[in-house]
Motif scaffolding. Sequence first.
Motif, mmCIF file in Angstrom:
data_model
loop_
_atom_site.group_PDB
_atom_site.id
_atom_site.type_symbol
_atom_site.label_atom_id
_atom_site.label_comp_id
_atom_site.label_asym_id
_atom_site.label_seq_id
_atom_site.Cartn_x
_atom_site.Cartn_y
_atom_site.Cartn_z
ATOM 1 N N LEU A 98 30.294 -39.555 16.376
ATOM 2 C CA LEU A 98 30.151 -39.005 17.761
ATOM 3 C C LEU A 98 30.895 -37.797 18.324
ATOM 4 O O LEU A 98 30.402 -36.947 18.699
ATOM 5 N N ALA A 99 32.160 -37.883 17.738
ATOM 6 C CA ALA A 99 33.156 -36.884 18.307
ATOM 7 C C ALA A 99 32.662 -35.613 17.479
ATOM 8 O O ALA A 99 32.865 -34.542 18.164
ATOM 9 N N ALA A 100 32.502 -35.719 16.127
ATOM 10 C CA ALA A 100 32.103 -34.433 15.421
ATOM 11 C C ALA A 100 30.849 -34.071 15.735
ATOM 12 O O ALA A 100 30.672 -32.568 15.483
ATOM 13 N N THR A 101 29.731 -34.671 16.412
ATOM 14 C CA THR A 101 28.613 -33.886 16.555
ATOM 15 C C THR A 101 28.306 -33.553 18.180
ATOM 16 O O THR A 101 27.205 -32.752 18.526
ATOM 17 N N GLY A 102 29.292 -34.373 18.811
ATOM 18 C CA GLY A 102 28.758 -33.985 20.470
ATOM 19 C C GLY A 102 27.877 -34.912 20.815
ATOM 20 O O GLY A 102 27.548 -34.849 21.936
ATOM 21 N N ARG A 103 27.593 -36.004 20.089
ATOM 22 C CA ARG A 103 26.468 -36.736 20.689
ATOM 23 C C ARG A 103 27.391 -37.925 21.523
ATOM 24 O O ARG A 103 28.423 -38.087 21.464
ATOM 25 N N THR A 104 26.322 -38.434 22.512
ATOM 26 C CA THR A 104 26.816 -39.642 23.147
ATOM 27 C C THR A 104 26.576 -40.852 22.787
ATOM 28 O O THR A 104 26.801 -41.742 23.091
ATOM 29 N N THR A 105 25.280 -40.719 21.888
ATOM 30 C CA THR A 105 24.774 -42.157 21.049
ATOM 31 C C THR A 105 24.640 -41.732 19.830
ATOM 32 O O THR A 105 24.458 -40.682 19.235
ATOM 33 N N PRO A 106 24.560 -42.611 18.861
ATOM 34 C CA PRO A 106 24.552 -42.243 17.471
ATOM 35 C C PRO A 106 22.977 -41.686 17.168
ATOM 36 O O PRO A 106 22.125 -41.834 17.895
ATOM 37 N N ALA A 107 22.954 -41.189 16.094
ATOM 38 C CA ALA A 107 21.862 -40.575 15.653
ATOM 39 C C ALA A 107 20.625 -41.541 15.055
ATOM 40 O O ALA A 107 19.507 -41.164 14.768
ATOM 41 N N VAL A 108 21.261 -42.734 14.863
ATOM 42 C CA VAL A 108 20.301 -44.005 14.364
ATOM 43 C C VAL A 108 20.418 -45.096 15.545
ATOM 44 O O VAL A 108 21.482 -45.064 16.217
ATOM 45 N N HIS A 109 19.457 -45.610 15.767
ATOM 46 C CA HIS A 109 19.731 -47.148 16.468
ATOM 47 C C HIS A 109 20.234 -47.984 15.603
ATOM 48 O O HIS A 109 19.848 -48.508 14.764
ATOM 49 N N LEU A 110 21.632 -48.215 16.057
ATOM 50 C CA LEU A 110 22.603 -48.856 15.262
ATOM 51 C C LEU A 110 22.959 -50.186 15.562
ATOM 52 O O LEU A 110 22.886 -50.612 16.809
ATOM 53 N N LYS A 111 22.692 -51.325 14.659
ATOM 54 C CA LYS A 111 22.835 -52.590 14.818
ATOM 55 C C LYS A 111 24.025 -53.028 13.688
ATOM 56 O O LYS A 111 23.988 -52.783 12.626
ATOM 57 N N LEU A 112 24.782 -54.164 14.318
ATOM 58 C CA LEU A 112 25.519 -54.937 13.408
ATOM 59 C C LEU A 112 25.085 -56.341 13.428
ATOM 60 O O LEU A 112 25.154 -56.919 14.367
ATOM 61 N N LEU A 113 25.604 -57.099 12.304
ATOM 62 C CA LEU A 113 25.241 -58.261 12.040
ATOM 63 C C LEU A 113 26.633 -58.738 11.136
ATOM 64 O O LEU A 113 26.605 -58.497 9.918
ATOM 65 N N PHE A 144 22.837 -68.863 7.294
ATOM 66 C CA PHE A 144 22.706 -67.564 7.523
ATOM 67 C C PHE A 144 21.166 -67.418 7.656
ATOM 68 O O PHE A 144 20.471 -66.525 8.519
ATOM 69 N N ARG A 145 20.377 -67.625 6.662
ATOM 70 C CA ARG A 145 18.797 -67.615 6.504
ATOM 71 C C ARG A 145 18.330 -67.915 7.726
ATOM 72 O O ARG A 145 17.368 -67.217 8.293
ATOM 73 N N ALA A 146 18.508 -69.174 8.284
ATOM 74 C CA ALA A 146 17.821 -69.579 9.317
ATOM 75 C C ALA A 146 18.042 -68.893 10.896
ATOM 76 O O ALA A 146 17.273 -68.637 11.639
ATOM 77 N N LEU A 147 19.451 -68.237 10.782
ATOM 78 C CA LEU A 147 19.801 -67.138 11.981
ATOM 79 C C LEU A 147 18.960 -65.951 11.811
ATOM 80 O O LEU A 147 18.770 -65.601 12.597
ATOM 81 N N ALA A 148 18.697 -65.599 10.546
ATOM 82 C CA ALA A 148 18.271 -64.387 10.562
ATOM 83 C C ALA A 148 16.656 -64.539 10.780
ATOM 84 O O ALA A 148 15.827 -63.758 11.487
ATOM 85 N N GLY A 195 13.496 -60.821 15.405
ATOM 86 C CA GLY A 195 13.199 -59.620 16.178
ATOM 87 C C GLY A 195 14.076 -58.922 16.600
ATOM 88 O O GLY A 195 14.102 -57.771 16.765
ATOM 89 N N ARG A 196 15.328 -59.563 17.143
ATOM 90 C CA ARG A 196 16.663 -58.534 17.523
ATOM 91 C C ARG A 196 16.965 -57.736 16.190
ATOM 92 O O ARG A 196 17.785 -56.695 16.306
ATOM 93 N N LEU A 197 16.941 -58.334 15.004
ATOM 94 C CA LEU A 197 17.550 -57.739 13.826
ATOM 95 C C LEU A 197 16.531 -56.675 13.180
ATOM 96 O O LEU A 197 16.847 -56.042 12.241
#
Length: 464
Positions: free
Chosen positions: A141-156, A168-172, A177-179
């Motif tokens: 973000l700092a290097a590009t001046g963006r306020t949001t990432p260039a991708v829709h970013l998710k972490l699990l 894990f498989r059952a959770l996935a 839908g969220r993932l």
Amino acid sequence: MSDTPDNAVRTYTEQHRAAFLDDLAEWLRIPSVSAQPEHHGDVRRSAEWLSGKLSETGFPVTEIWETPGAPAVFAEWASQDPDAPVVLVYGHHDVQPAAREDGWHTDPFDPVIRDGRMYGRGAADDKGQVFFHTLGVRAHLAATGRTTPAVHLKLLIEGEEESGSPHFRALAEERAGRLAADVVIVSDTGMWNETTPTVCTGMRGLAECEIELSGPGQDIHSGSFGGAVPNPATEIARLVAALHDQDGRVAVPGFYDGVAELTQAERDLFAELPFDEATWLRTASSHATAGEAGYSTLERIWARPTAEVNGIGGGYQGAGSKTVIPASALVKLSFRLVAGQDPERIQEAVRLWAESRIPAGIGHRITFAPATRPCLTPLDHPALQAVARAMGRAFGTKILFTREGGSGPAADLQDVLGAPVLFLGISVPSDGWHGPDEKVELDLLLKGVETAAHLWGELADALR
């Protein structure tokens, strides 16, 4: 190439290096050992710590997802670009057991920095490699001046990987839908070595079974009955002897059906790696190579399916002799699978093969553990090329390609979400995963930060 300025990323990373390492050390002090019940509260504390830190990083959504075991952490940061691709990053926050008496030179849960390395359980596997994404997205973000990432970013970030990911498989599946994502990035892997940055393109799957044979109702006298009744230990030996043919190929009918064969381009890329067989044998504590004819050592452990005897037993095991025909015998087998092989079909093929070789008078029980699917990303996949470009910008050198011989839960995400899995890791073999004095090379860890900072723009360009 994305428009992220390389120098701006490097400058931002260096400016925030000290605070980043302080935060990582704080996280490493939480002994999140999922395999030990006395540390289950620490695993939860680790999840809560990470969730809070991701909120500080800027993720608008951070959640702790409960499972029947340890909790996972989910975070999401939507891009302001409506057509931005969706990227899911996978890692884990639980760690292996560790104690000073295991051979550590310092307390495994009191991280220290020596000679440009941070020592502590989880430094490389996998907290360090999860955590570089926090500084990476901020540098992006700092290097590009963006306020949001260039991708829709998710972490699990799951909490049971070191315990076999039983939920894990059952959770996935429950949270599919969220993932949902266009691509999955796994940061729980490594590079060839400190001077040869590489991208892993796939992992093998795994099927495991135990075969128990039974004969007499109890151990019986080999003089009175030997040669006249079937011997379970003999039949186990015959079964094991029939597992491979004279060329080292697995002799189970149908085992190789659908196997994705190596292309010449892939073989050429493997050959570019600075592989020394004598050094590898020393690492393997072995004295000679063996395996399927027609393939190199790296090809055998990365790209070919295998069958191994993990344990075998039956009859008397004590000192001296005890002349009996044992009542039972067993063997434990594991099958590493490659792209194109279906674990369920392999299990059925192994079952039919074993049952066809069991003679009259011998009972049997064949049990299979939950299987793991293989995953493989084609070399020409645009997302893989984006990862290689991002890493090349960070390291300033050509990026080579590897695979991994082991197995992991990443294939479940590929299977459930229908998205390709790619690997971004900066750990090296000397980091000592699961052993005493686990560490991470700090310069490489910061290269991971830079790679992540470049990656979101590269993927946004590649997947539009």
